[in-house]
Every structure is written in structure tokens, then in C-alpha cells.
Design a protein around this motif. Structure first.
Motif, PDB file in Angstrom:
ATOM      1  N   THR A 160      10.755  16.850  32.867  1.00  0.00           N
ATOM      2  CA  THR A 160      12.145  16.484  32.633  1.00  0.00           C
ATOM      3  C   THR A 160      12.495  15.320  33.534  1.00  0.00           C
ATOM      4  O   THR A 160      12.136  15.300  34.706  1.00  0.00           O
ATOM      5  CB  THR A 160      13.086  17.666  32.949  1.00  0.00           C
ATOM      6  N   ARG A 161      13.210  14.360  32.998  1.00  0.00           N
ATOM      7  CA  ARG A 161      13.578  13.195  33.801  1.00  0.00           C
ATOM      8  C   ARG A 161      15.095  13.049  33.817  1.00  0.00           C
ATOM      9  O   ARG A 161      15.784  13.811  34.487  1.00  0.00           O
ATOM     10  CB  ARG A 161      12.882  11.946  33.283  1.00  0.00           C
ATOM     11  N   SER A 162      15.657  12.130  33.103  1.00  0.00           N
ATOM     12  CA  SER A 162      17.112  11.981  33.125  1.00  0.00           C
ATOM     13  C   SER A 162      17.775  13.124  32.380  1.00  0.00           C
ATOM     14  O   SER A 162      17.242  13.655  31.409  1.00  0.00           O
ATOM     15  CB  SER A 162      17.523  10.653  32.500  1.00  0.00           C
ATOM     16  N   THR A 205      20.393  13.055  30.553  1.00  0.00           N
ATOM     17  CA  THR A 205      20.798  12.673  29.199  1.00  0.00           C
ATOM     18  C   THR A 205      19.644  12.834  28.222  1.00  0.00           C
ATOM     19  O   THR A 205      19.799  13.423  27.140  1.00  0.00           O
ATOM     20  CB  THR A 205      21.299  11.217  29.180  1.00  0.00           C
ATOM     21  N   ASP A 206      18.474  12.324  28.593  1.00  0.00           N
ATOM     22  CA  ASP A 206      17.304  12.443  27.715  1.00  0.00           C
ATOM     23  C   ASP A 206      16.931  13.900  27.508  1.00  0.00           C
ATOM     24  O   ASP A 206      16.598  14.318  26.395  1.00  0.00           O
ATOM     25  CB  ASP A 206      16.120  11.682  28.312  1.00  0.00           C
ATOM     26  N   ALA A 207      16.967  14.692  28.591  1.00  0.00           N
ATOM     27  CA  ALA A 207      16.591  16.102  28.490  1.00  0.00           C
ATOM     28  C   ALA A 207      17.549  16.873  27.595  1.00  0.00           C
ATOM     29  O   ALA A 207      17.135  17.716  26.800  1.00  0.00           O
ATOM     30  CB  ALA A 207      16.551  16.734  29.887  1.00  0.00           C
ATOM     31  N   ASP A 208      18.845  16.564  27.700  1.00  0.00           N
ATOM     32  CA  ASP A 208      19.835  17.238  26.852  1.00  0.00           C
ATOM     33  C   ASP A 208      19.600  16.931  25.376  1.00  0.00           C
ATOM     34  O   ASP A 208      19.765  17.801  24.508  1.00  0.00           O
ATOM     35  CB  ASP A 208      21.250  16.808  27.244  1.00  0.00           C
ATOM     36  N   THR A 267      16.381  21.926  38.994  1.00  0.00           N
ATOM     37  CA  THR A 267      16.672  20.516  38.788  1.00  0.00           C
ATOM     38  C   THR A 267      15.610  19.796  37.973  1.00  0.00           C
ATOM     39  O   THR A 267      15.905  18.834  37.271  1.00  0.00           O
ATOM     40  CB  THR A 267      16.805  19.806  40.144  1.00  0.00           C
ATOM     41  N   LEU A 268      14.372  20.258  38.073  1.00  0.00           N
ATOM     42  CA  LEU A 268      13.266  19.602  37.384  1.00  0.00           C
ATOM     43  C   LEU A 268      12.309  20.657  36.829  1.00  0.00           C
ATOM     44  O   LEU A 268      12.138  21.725  37.418  1.00  0.00           O
ATOM     45  CB  LEU A 268      12.495  18.678  38.333  1.00  0.00           C
ATOM     46  N   GLN A 314      13.190  15.699  44.177  1.00  0.00           N
ATOM     47  CA  GLN A 314      12.021  14.851  43.973  1.00  0.00           C
ATOM     48  C   GLN A 314      11.035  15.510  43.016  1.00  0.00           C
ATOM     49  O   GLN A 314      10.800  16.716  43.090  1.00  0.00           O
ATOM     50  CB  GLN A 314      11.330  14.585  45.313  1.00  0.00           C
ATOM     51  N   PRO A 315      10.464  14.735  42.097  1.00  0.00           N
ATOM     52  CA  PRO A 315       9.436  15.298  41.216  1.00  0.00           C
ATOM     53  C   PRO A 315       8.185  15.663  41.999  1.00  0.00           C
ATOM     54  O   PRO A 315       8.036  15.287  43.166  1.00  0.00           O
ATOM     55  CB  PRO A 315       9.167  14.162  40.222  1.00  0.00           C
TER      56      PRO A 315
END
Length: 249
Positions: free
Chosen positions: A92-94, A96-99, A115-116, A140-141
Motif C-alpha cells: 500500500t502506498r498513497s 488515495t490509490d489504496a482507497d 498504516t502500511l 516507514q515502509p
């Protein structure tokens, strides 16, 4: 025990699938525990493929009321499913993209405090059997080293499970997965019985089942069924100190 010794022990455990009476539930649970101990993650879960459009979470990890909806959603959409289908790591990154990609999974992920999320495919060459999902609460990833180690764990587990299935000629892959899923249901029921009986947490109840099974060389599913049938009351498992990345046992 040093971190390197801990990593070496984990690979030995993931390769130890050819023993008589191999217990797939215990194997998958140990894998998630080792991920929590050695990687910068808050939780880990293993998902296995099975006929149908969804994955199945086969490793009991004593999820709380917030984590369970995350795992339920991950069976149908999210990084775990995408990693399995694409045979590539998915993170998962941003927001918005994940949603947009996972409208059911992402809100549950955030509601649970994560968070990730990163998922690694569990495959041997072209044969995929599921995926490993890693959940973080930090900003942090996963580092490149942690990501490489997690992928090595997923690969080693896939090889071990494939070897176990090859040796076990009397069962097909689907039958073994069905057995694992049915065992998961029985184990979850037995955890609830023990928790109510002793006034302990579900996690402590699972540790008690696992300790009794390993001490007496029994399958977890058999021990769980005996508990449900009121034929067995295993003693609480001894407390096990949690390892840190560089600490000792």
C-alpha cells in the motif's frame, strides 16, 4: 540468541515439513510469529489459495476485534490477493490509490490502526499457493533488507509446503487445504472453550493448545477436538519471552 541465529533457526523450521505427522496449522503459525519477531511489522498473516474466488486465512493468530475485519477483507481484495494473482510483492502506498484499488480493505486497515500493508506471493516456480501479509503501524515502509528476508521466508514456506504435498501421495492439494481450513475452525472453537474455562485470553488459550500438541506429538486439530469434546483440559503453556530483532531469548 543473535539475530543471525534466529534467522537460521527460522529457515530450518520452514524446511522441516517432511516429518511424519506434519502439522500445517502449527507450521503456518510459527511462520507468522517469526515474521513478528524478526521484521519491522506489527502483525503477520498467511493466506492460502483454495477453489473459489477468495483466499483463506489459515493460520490462527488470535486476531482482536479490529484485526479480524482486516483479515476478512484481505481474503477478497487487497495486497494479499493481488500478490497471489500477480506473483509479485504488493505494498500500500498513497491513501488515495489504496482507497480506489481496495475500497473494502483499506478503510478496515486504517480503522485497525495500521498504516502500511505489504504482501509477498508464496510460490514455487509457476505454482502459487497463497501469500504472506505483513502489517505495519509506523510511517516507514519495510526496509530493503526486511523485504528481502520476508520474501525469502515466503519462498521457503512455499517450497516446504509443496514438498509436504508431494510426499503425501494419499491426499490431493485441495484435500490438504480443506483439512487445514477445517482444522482452523475447530481450533478457534477450542480456543474459546479454553478461554472461558480458565478465564484466560484467546492468545493464551492457543498457546496452551499448541504447547500440549507439541509436547505430546499430537496434531493441533486433534487436541482442539478433544477439548471441544470435553476429553482434555491442557495446562496453560509456560510464558515465552518475546524476542526482539537483535536480542536474546
Amino acid at each position: 540468541m543473535s539475530r543471525q541465529q534466529h534467522i537460521a533457526r527460522t529457515f530450518i523450521e520452514l524446511a522441516d515439513t517432511l516429518v511424519e505427522g506434519f502439522d500445517i496449522i502449527d507450521f503456518l503459525h510459527r511462520m507468522t510469529v517469526r515474521c513478528q519477531e524478526l521484521l519491522d511489522v506489527a502483525d503477520a498473516a498467511v493466506f492460502l489459495d483454495h477453489p473459489g474466488p477468495r483466499l483463506h486465512n489459515s493460520a490462527p493468530c488470535g486476531p482482536g476485534p479490529l484485526l479480524q475485519p482486516v483479515l476478512d477483507a484481505a481474503c477478497g481484495q487487497g495486497p494479499a490477493m493481488d500478490a497471489h494473482l500477480t506473483a509479485r510483492p504488493v505494498t500500500t502506498r498513497s491513501s488515495t490509490d489504496a482507497d480506489m484499488l481496495w475500497p473494502q480493505f483499506t478503510p478496515r486497515l486504517r480503522a485497525a490502526g495500521y498504516t502500511l500493508a505489504t504482501a509477498l506471493p508464496m510460490r514455487l516456480r509457476r505454482d502459487g499457493i497463497g501469500s504472506l501479509l505483513l502489517l505495519q503501524t509506523g510511517g516507514q515502509p519495510l526496509s530493503a533488507d526486511d523485504l528481502a528476508l520476508a520474501r525469502a521466508f515466503a519462498d521457503a514456506a512455499a517450497i516446504g509446503l509443496m514438498q509436504a504435498r508431494t510426499i503425501s501421495r494419499q491426499h490431493t492439494v485441495n484435500e490438504q487445504l480443506h483439512t487445514a481450513l477445517q482444522s482452523r475452525i475447530v481450533i478457534e472453537q477450542a480456543k474459546g472453550v479454553l478461554a472461558a474455562r480458565h478465564g484466560i485470553t484467546l492468545g493464551q488459550a492457543f498457546n496452551s493448545l499448541r504447547h500440549h500438541a507439541r509436547h505430546h506429538r499430537l496434531l493441533l486439530g486433534k487436541v482442539a477436538q478433544d477439548v471441544i469434546d470435553n476429553q482434555l483440559t491442557p495446562d496453560p503453556a509456560p510464558a515465552r519471552p518475546r524476542n526482539n530483532a537483535a536480542g536474546t531469548e
